[in-house]
Design an enzyme around this catalytic site. Sequence first.
Site, PDB file in Angstrom:
ATOM      1  N   GLY A  38       0.595  -0.656  -0.168  1.00  0.00           N
ATOM      2  CA  GLY A  38      -0.356   0.158   0.044  1.00  0.00           C
ATOM      3  C   GLY A  38       0.545   1.376  -0.028  1.00  0.00           C
ATOM      4  CB  THR A  41       4.675   0.216   2.237  1.00  0.00           C
ATOM      5  OG1 THR A  41       3.479  -0.687   3.339  1.00  0.00           O
ATOM      6  CG2 THR A  41       5.464  -0.786   2.813  1.00  0.00           C
ATOM      7  CE  LYS A 208       6.195  16.642   9.751  1.00  0.00           C
ATOM      8  NZ  LYS A 208       6.294  15.498   8.839  1.00  0.00           N
ATOM      9  CG  ASP A 261      -6.383  13.771   9.592  1.00  0.00           C
ATOM     10  OD1 ASP A 261      -5.942  12.579   9.460  1.00  0.00           O
ATOM     11  OD2 ASP A 261      -5.710  14.595   8.559  1.00  0.00           O
ATOM     12  CG  HIS A 266      -0.117  14.976  13.513  1.00  0.00           C
ATOM     13  ND1 HIS A 266       0.594  13.355  13.947  1.00  0.00           N
ATOM     14  CD2 HIS A 266      -0.453  14.732  12.159  1.00  0.00           C
ATOM     15  CE1 HIS A 266      -0.272  13.259  12.913  1.00  0.00           C
ATOM     16  NE2 HIS A 266      -0.704  13.255  11.829  1.00  0.00           N
ATOM     17  CE  LYS A 366      -5.955  17.521   5.461  1.00  0.00           C
ATOM     18  NZ  LYS A 366      -4.986  17.243   5.072  1.00  0.00           N
TER      19      LYS A 366
HETATM   20  C1  BG6 Z   1      -1.590  12.735   8.687  1.00  0.00           C
HETATM   21  C2  BG6 Z   1      -2.537  13.283   7.851  1.00  0.00           C
HETATM   22  O1  BG6 Z   1      -1.589  11.928   9.562  1.00  0.00           O
HETATM   23  O2  BG6 Z   1      -0.406  14.329   8.563  1.00  0.00           O
HETATM   24  C3  BG6 Z   1      -3.052  13.704   7.400  1.00  0.00           C
HETATM   25  O3  BG6 Z   1      -3.514  12.133   7.999  1.00  0.00           O
HETATM   26  C4  BG6 Z   1      -2.006  15.290   6.890  1.00  0.00           C
HETATM   27  O4  BG6 Z   1      -3.987  14.590   6.575  1.00  0.00           O
HETATM   28  C5  BG6 Z   1      -0.641  14.406   7.271  1.00  0.00           C
HETATM   29  O5  BG6 Z   1      -1.842  15.560   5.825  1.00  0.00           O
HETATM   30  C6  BG6 Z   1       0.281  15.967   7.545  1.00  0.00           C
HETATM   31  O6  BG6 Z   1       1.640  15.462   7.895  1.00  0.00           O
HETATM   32  P1  BG6 Z   1       2.659  15.927   7.198  1.00  0.00           P
HETATM   33  O7  BG6 Z   1       4.013  15.330   7.341  1.00  0.00           O
HETATM   34  O8  BG6 Z   1       2.646  16.425   5.752  1.00  0.00           O
HETATM   35  O9  BG6 Z   1       3.085  17.475   7.744  1.00  0.00           O
END
Ligand code: BG6
Length: 516
Positions: A38, A41, A208, A261, A266, A366
């Site tokens: 997928g 991966t 990160k 999400d 995060h 977003k």
């Molecule tokens: C993911 C979310 O966990 O993190 C996504 O499901 C989001 O919607 C992504 O776009 C953002 O990650 P990064 O590392 O690109 O900031």
Amino acid sequence: MIKMAEMRAEGGPLRKCAVDLQEMAVKPFTMVIFGGAGDLTMRKLMPGLIHLFEDGELAAGFSVLSFGLPEMDDGSYRDNILGALKQFDLTPSGENWKAFSENLHYLPSSFDDDAGYEKLCRRIEEISVRDESGRTNLIFYMAVPADVMPMIVTKLKLYNLCKGPHNSRIVVEKPFGQDLKSAVELNRILTGAFDECQIFRIDHYLSKEPVRNILFFRFSNFIFEQIWNRNYVDNIQITVAEEIGIEYRAWFYERTGVVRDMVQNHVLQLLGLIAMEPPVGFSADYVRDEKTKVFNAVRIFEDGDIDRHCVRGQYGPGMIREAKAAGYRQEKDVDQASLQNTFFAASFYVDNMRWAGVPFFVRTGKRLARRITEICIEFKQLPLRLFGHPAQGDIEPNILIFTIQPDEKISLRFGVKYPYSVDEIFPVNMVFGYRDDFKMPARPDYEGLLLDCIKGDLSLFVRQDQVEAMWSIVDPVIARWERVPPKDFPNYSAGSWGPREAQTLIEEAGRRWLTT
Ligand code: BG6
């Protein structure tokens, strides 16, 4: 609230995962990736693994066995991986690829097929290199949708792959449930097969490099730790802004939304790292204990306070980098009357001795003006203004900024005398940047956490009590917003900084967003 607390995992304190960091070494391992053909991966795991391989981190020996559909043999699987690496401009040298790809295997099977798990047991025996104690170190990576995972875990248990003769770990991707209740249920399934110490819940923001640096910066520099509290800090801001929309993921996003999400995981993890107390040491549970305490101290909004402290939004059409961008409701497979949130802002409070009264302004969304993740610590103004006037604008307070992406740097903003002036103050920056100072970019996403998992270091993986505390923070907001639909969606244009209310939220508190 009492109800929520009651729902939390039973069984008293979570079992401590005491591992000595110094003893952690990379041992030979076999990683079984469920869903190994997928997107995750291809985009993240394989680039991470090959980079670790090229860095010599996997020299002890390793195998990767992908389990899933479609049908293919090892050769076609390896070709697919190479194709994906090329697509992301990560083509390894011929020699490296040959040595790396010999360790990649594929086992076609659906996730509910017992014959597949019987073959899995045999393949593990065939391809695994044992460590010096004669054990096989297995990592089961769940690169599958959340609803498939319970079945896989049940099968792994049935085939004695969880505890039994192997040294097994399981890596679980977010979402860790859809709310507190489902998170507790998911955990019941996981802990029915694995111990907490075997469970690696991954939040890729903690992979990160600039995020991992926060703890080092905070706890290895005497000068900052002294002023890291409500006596000196005026407010803290966390911005996780994305330029992209929902891309091809309408099916996921329509039932998830920005709070589940991005915020539950995060954004709150970033807040946890900034706000936590120094741990007693750097082994996993010391670090995780302190972060959990922060989540437990975040004020849970009463229903009546949510509108005052939180802002929701959904993007309409707009312009991003001079190109037209569709609105959320125009995205493929999104309901044209969808009320899903794509933007969130809030003023959180961490009600403990260190942070009482300090607002933590957070926002994420977003299709915002630009892609940037940044944490700003704004210090208080001096009590007395000795010098005349600023060369421009107001006198700025000191600001410490962790820029996490796309640049990777830490800057400190302070005032200096403007040249040739008598009493004019001018704000300047002192900057540390990964590329300038180390002459190398920060480590790509996933790589750090993959290595931690291979070594068995759980410090930056999310413990179940954190998961539950984070859900307890966002659940009331989600519940209210589902109950009281928004009247003004879409309420921000793609390419802007979100709805007007997000500005008002911070302006009414007498501050302004520092990330622009
Ligand atoms: C993911 C979310 O966990 O993190 C996504 O499901 C989001 O919607 C992504 O776009 C953002 O990650 P990064 O590392 O690109 O900031």
